[in-house]
Design an enzyme around this catalytic site. Structure first.
Site, short mmCIF file in Angstrom:
data_model
loop_
_atom_site.label_atom_id
_atom_site.label_comp_id
_atom_site.label_asym_id
_atom_site.label_seq_id
_atom_site.Cartn_x
_atom_site.Cartn_y
_atom_site.Cartn_z
N ASP A 11 45.92 85.25 40.02
CA ASP A 11 45.01 84.39 40.78
C ASP A 11 45.75 83.87 42.00
OD1 ASP A 11 42.37 82.90 40.88
OD2 ASP A 11 43.75 81.22 41.01
N SER A 12 44.98 83.47 43.00
CA SER A 12 45.59 82.92 44.21
C SER A 12 46.27 81.58 43.92
CB SER A 12 44.54 82.75 45.30
OG SER A 12 43.51 81.88 44.86
N TYR A 43 42.86 81.32 49.05
CA TYR A 43 42.54 82.57 49.71
C TYR A 43 41.18 82.53 50.41
CZ TYR A 43 46.22 85.49 47.53
OH TYR A 43 47.42 86.07 47.16
N GLY A 44 40.32 81.60 50.04
CA GLY A 44 38.91 81.66 50.40
C GLY A 44 38.56 81.86 51.86
N CYS A 74 40.37 86.09 39.90
CA CYS A 74 40.11 85.38 41.16
C CYS A 74 38.91 86.05 41.81
CB CYS A 74 41.34 85.46 42.06
SG CYS A 74 41.11 84.81 43.73
N ASN A 75 37.86 85.30 42.06
CA ASN A 75 36.67 85.89 42.65
C ASN A 75 36.92 86.38 44.07
OD1 ASN A 75 33.95 85.52 40.97
ND2 ASN A 75 35.31 83.83 40.48
N THR A 76 37.67 85.63 44.85
CA THR A 76 37.92 86.03 46.23
C THR A 76 38.71 87.34 46.29
OG1 THR A 76 37.93 83.70 46.88
CG2 THR A 76 38.82 85.28 48.46
N GLU A 159 42.46 70.99 43.18
CA GLU A 159 43.91 71.19 43.19
C GLU A 159 44.68 69.91 43.51
OE1 GLU A 159 45.39 74.68 45.06
OE2 GLU A 159 44.50 75.87 43.43
N CYS A 193 33.85 80.82 41.06
CA CYS A 193 35.25 80.52 41.40
C CYS A 193 35.86 79.96 40.13
CB CYS A 193 35.35 79.51 42.53
SG CYS A 193 37.04 78.94 42.85
N THR A 194 37.02 80.46 39.75
CA THR A 194 37.59 80.07 38.47
C THR A 194 38.13 78.65 38.46
OG1 THR A 194 39.63 81.21 39.13
CG2 THR A 194 38.09 82.42 37.73
N HIS A 195 38.16 77.98 39.61
CA HIS A 195 38.48 76.56 39.65
C HIS A 195 37.31 75.70 39.16
CE1 HIS A 195 41.79 77.77 42.28
NE2 HIS A 195 42.22 76.53 42.32
#
Length: 272
Positions: A11-12, A43-44, A74-76, A159, A193-195
């Site tokens: 993941d980013s 990364y978005g 990571c979706n991005t 974050e 988004c995994t966040h």
């Protein structure tokens, strides 16, 4: 055959740990290496080419660390790098390696969660602008209409551990209202988004009760189980000591402090 290959999870930053947590709960027997590219996160808002380059570098690092199967949690990265890596880099340089993403497994099942056939997708600008969910969902459920909403403030809030504070309420409501304004009969919202699962407490009180809110951890974990059943030639290579290793391109102390919020337990990382 020697069982020596961990499953790589990339993941980013921290978000992929929510997917890793679900995978490890469902498949605890395997070894895993998690890599967060925190030094270059998020990364978005980067270009396709930059995200592809960053993702490839991290995937190759996981390959060099012994992983023959890597999950882009990571979706991005899945939206902007996965297809190129699968079609260009793997055949020419790594024919025995596999890289999987999070978008296709989600698209394959999302139709099971909507009655109105009106689905909302909330993600980073990179994921939304890629239109990957529009394309993938249409392949499996052409009758579903997808409404997208970029949520650029959510990852920074999460974050910085501000996501459950009252200061986050404005941005949660703003993006949710913007999504629902696109169609009055959305009955399923995907957190792409995994966040974003860390915002579930606020999202559940913001969205109407009739809306299903989907997170990707269990979906991706279930898809991986199915993938390994269909590919025994890959499964047989996987190491089985239950070891979990964590690496970051950023500061390890900062990673350890934040990562436990996403993973649900304390952990100790090393420098990439």
């Amino acid at each position: 055959m020697q069982q020596s290959s961990p499953i790589g999870i990339f993941d980013s930053g921290y978000g992929g740990l929510t997917v890793f947590r679900s995978i490890a709960e469902k498949l605890p027997q395997y070894d895993y290496i998690y890599l967060g590219d925190n030094a270059r996160s998020p990364y978005g808002d980067h270009s396709f080419e930059t995200i592809y380059q960053y993702t490839l570098e991290c995937v190759e690092w996981l390959f060099a660390s012994g992983c023959e199967l890597v999950i882009l949690a990571c979706n991005t990265a899945s939206a902007k790098a996965l297809r190129t890596i699968q079609q260009k880099d793997l055949p020419s340089k790594y024919p025995n390696h596999r890289v999987l993403g999070v978008i296709r497994p989600t698209a394959e099942v999302i139709g099971n969660y909507t009655t109105s056939k009106q689905v909302g997708v909330m993600g980073t600008r990179g994921t939304v602008n890629s239109k990957s969910y529009l394309l993938e969902i249409n392949k499996f459920f052409p009758e579903i209409e997808v409404h997208q909403q970029a949520c650029p403030m959510w990852v920074p809030l999460i974050e910085n551990n501000e996501h459950l504070q009252t200061g986050a309420d404005f941005f949660v409501k703003e993006y949710c209202d913007s999504l629902l304004a696109q169609a009055n009969d959305i009955d399923c919202v995907l957190l792409a988004c995994t966040h974003y699962p860390l915002l579930l407490p606020k999202l559940k009180t913001t969205f109407p009760d009739y809306i299903s809110i989907l997170t990707q951890g269990e979906i991706v974990a279930g898809s991986l189980v199915n993938y390994l059943e269909r590919h025994p030639e890959i499964e047989v290579k996987l190491a089985r000591t239950g070891r979990k290793s964590f690496y970051t391109s950023g500061d390890t102390k900062a990673f350890d402090e934040h990562a436990s919020i996403f993973f649900g337990e304390d952990l100790k990382s090393a420098k990439m």
